[in-house]
Scaffold this active site. Structure first.
Site, PDB file in Angstrom:
ATOM      1  N   PRO A 193       0.856  -1.203   0.000  1.00 48.00           N
ATOM      2  CA  PRO A 193       0.000   0.000   0.000  1.00 48.00           C
ATOM      3  C   PRO A 193       0.883   1.241   0.000  1.00 48.00           C
ATOM      4  CG  PRO A 193      -0.073  -1.107   2.146  1.00 48.00           C
ATOM      5  CD  PRO A 193       0.855  -1.913   1.289  1.00 48.00           C
ATOM      6  N   ASP A 248       5.802   2.269   2.388  1.00 48.72           N
ATOM      7  CA  ASP A 248       4.896   1.139   2.628  1.00 48.72           C
ATOM      8  C   ASP A 248       4.042   1.499   3.844  1.00 48.72           C
ATOM      9  OD1 ASP A 248       3.705  -1.244   3.404  1.00 48.72           O
ATOM     10  OD2 ASP A 248       5.452  -2.472   2.876  1.00 48.72           O
ATOM     11  N   HIS A 249       2.772   1.753   3.589  1.00 47.62           N
ATOM     12  CA  HIS A 249       1.914   2.269   4.662  1.00 47.62           C
ATOM     13  C   HIS A 249       1.619   1.200   5.726  1.00 47.62           C
ATOM     14  CE1 HIS A 249      -0.355   5.219   6.597  1.00 47.62           C
ATOM     15  NE2 HIS A 249      -1.165   5.603   5.635  1.00 47.62           N
ATOM     16  N   ARG A 250       1.971  -0.071   5.443  1.00 53.53           N
ATOM     17  CA  ARG A 250       1.798  -1.097   6.478  1.00 53.53           C
ATOM     18  C   ARG A 250       2.805  -0.879   7.602  1.00 53.53           C
ATOM     19  NH1 ARG A 250       2.708  -6.283   2.883  1.00 53.53           N
ATOM     20  NH2 ARG A 250       4.402  -4.904   2.270  1.00 53.53           N
TER      21      ARG A 250
END
Ligand code: CAO
Length: 450
Positions: free
Chosen positions: A248, A422-424
């Protein structure tokens, strides 16, 4: 001893000479009641003929491509114990069966439930079922012929097979007549998915429900020329596609005021005429400082996605554009190297990359990457994270801009930064802080000493 009976085509809604497109049984098969025997395909519909009773197939009387009508013999079957009574009626004239619904769409996909396989009442049903339904005339499953935009065209048996494997039938390219999806197409899809490390993309697998890639005959529209993709493009393309689809991404943009830095770079260049000192080496140094301050950016998710591996080293990947495509060699231990040494190494790896001399070792172990398009142009872009790294810095062309200093506009050299992350792993606030810090360090390299 159980009697051997002929199994015939039931009422299939008045269609005659219907081609057999699939034979689903062979001599010696043990079959259950309602199990599909053959798939028939008229101009309007696909129909599966189910077994009227359980037993053992003795002889199959039809082959793919044969044409049959109501009453035609499909097979001889020796009835199994409990069904022997039912089977005694099996050679009676076929009872009326529900008419196929040629205009209806194929039955909707169901999630794979183990019980479903053995429960004929849960199998996709033709819409209205007006006829008496006895043991000798179980429902004939139908699937309408495909129209543009319709769900894909496959027999109920193939749909059931796909469901069992957790395959979303819409992902499978049909190679049968009129692009019908065959059992082999489903098997081929799974083989390909396994070989490429992807999971079958059924709803149960939680995969992406992507449409198949459009097949276009471009030559229909004008002159064309085919060019094979380079090996590098094929490899990097597969990696980019995975990273783009699985990570994401968010991109945080900021500007660094590099007016003083640029003056310093020019000065350093004069002092080291044998080395090309470009803005990139300063960005590498600023990146090291930012990674030290924000360690979650110098990290990778482990393969399970449940642990973050924090790295205590500072190896930075540099995206290099080559005639054959993009490669990302890694400069190691950037924290231990000075600007001139980094500039030398950057020159060496760029040449090595363009001469196709990089080995796997030169391209592994990176902590974070920098992709600089500053030498080419552009104001901003959104780079793709180079997994398993968690962020990548995109750098665009610096330009002189009027900047408000509190009392007046002054000309300042501004460098656009675009950090994709990486939005995780990284929150938006952390990304904004990280990028702002990078900009501050580039604005005043003394900050790296703090
Ligand atoms: N703004 C303005 N000018 C810049 C600049 C910037 N942000 N960054 C570099 N420049 C200038 C350099 O100073 C140099 O100027 P001179 O020729 O006057 O000395 C010129 O642009 C060319 O620089 P360069 O490209 O030779 O060197 P670099 O260190 O900036 O970059 C490398 C090296 C290997 C990263 C680069 O050649 C390259 O391949 N860039 C493309 C990377 C890429 O394709 N990224 C996309 C990935 S996503 O698809």
């Amino acid at each position: 001893m159980a009697e051997v009976k002929e199994v015939r085509v039931p009422d299939i809604g008045g269609f005659d000479n219907v081609p057999v497109i699939e034979v689903l049984i062979k001599p010696g098969d043990s079959i259950g009641k309602d199990q599909g025997l053959v798939t028939l395909e008229s101009d309007k519909a696909t129909m599966e003929v189910p077994a009227p009773f359980a037993g053992t197939v003795k002889e199959v009387k039809v082959s793919e491509g044969d044409e049959i009508s109501e009453g035609g013999v499909i097979a001889t079957v020796e009835a199994a114990g409990d069904d022997a009574g039912d089977a005694a009626d099996g050679d009676k004239a076929p009872e009326p069966a529900p008419a196929p619904e040629p205009e209806s769409a194929p039955a909707p996909e169901k999630s794979p439930e183990p019980a479903e396989k053995d429960d004929a009442s849960k199998a996709p049903q033709p819409a209205p079922a007006p006829a008496r339904r006895g043991p000798e005339n179980p429902p004939v499953e139908t699937g309408a012929a495909a129209k543009p935009g319709d769900p894909p065209y496959a027999s109920p048996a193939v749909r059931a097979f796909a469901r069992e494997l957790g395959v979303d039938i819409r992902q499978v390219q049909g190679t049968g007549r009129k692009n019908r999806i065959t059992r082999e197409d489903v098997q081929g899809y799974v083989k390909h998915a396994l070989a490429s490390g992807a999971r079958p993309s059924g709803a149960g697998a939680g995969g992406l429900e992507l449409l198949p890639w459009p097949k276009v005959d471009f030559a229909k529209f004008g002159e064309v020329e085919e060019q094979p993709l380079s090996r590098i493009k094929k490899i990097s393309g597969a990696n980019l596609a995975r990273n783009w689809a699985m990570i994401p991404h968010v991109t945080q943009h900021d500007d660094a005021d590099i007016t003083e830095l640029e003056a310093f770079r020019k000065q350093l260049g004069k002092e080291n005429p044998d080395v090309k000192i470009t803005p990139l080496v300063f960005q590498i140094k600023a990146m090291v400082a930012a990674l030290k301050k924000f360690p979650q950016f110098n990290a990778s998710l482990d393969a399970s996605g449940e642990k973050l591996i924090l790295k205590k080293y500072f190896h930075i990947g540099i995206a290099v554009d080559t005639p054959d495509g993009l490669v990302v060699p890694v400069i190691r231990d950037c924290d231990k190297k000075g600007l001139v040494e980094l500039a030398e190494e950057l020159g060496e790896i760029s040449v090595k990359a363009r001469d196709k001399k990089l080995g796997p070792a030169d391209m592994s172990g990176g902590c974070i990457s920098i992709s600089s398009l500053g030498g080419i142009g552009g104001t901003k872009f959104t780079p793709i994270v180079n997994a398993p790294e968690v962020a990548i810095l995109g750098v665009s062309r610096h330009r002189m801009q009027p900047v408000w200093n509190g009392s007046e506009f002054v000309p300042r050299l501004m460098l656009p930064l675009s950090l994709s992350y990486d939005h995780r792993v990284i929150d938006g606030a952390a990304a904004a802080r990280f990028t702002a810090y990078l900009a501050r360090v580039l604005g005043d390299l003394r900050r790296t000493l703090v």
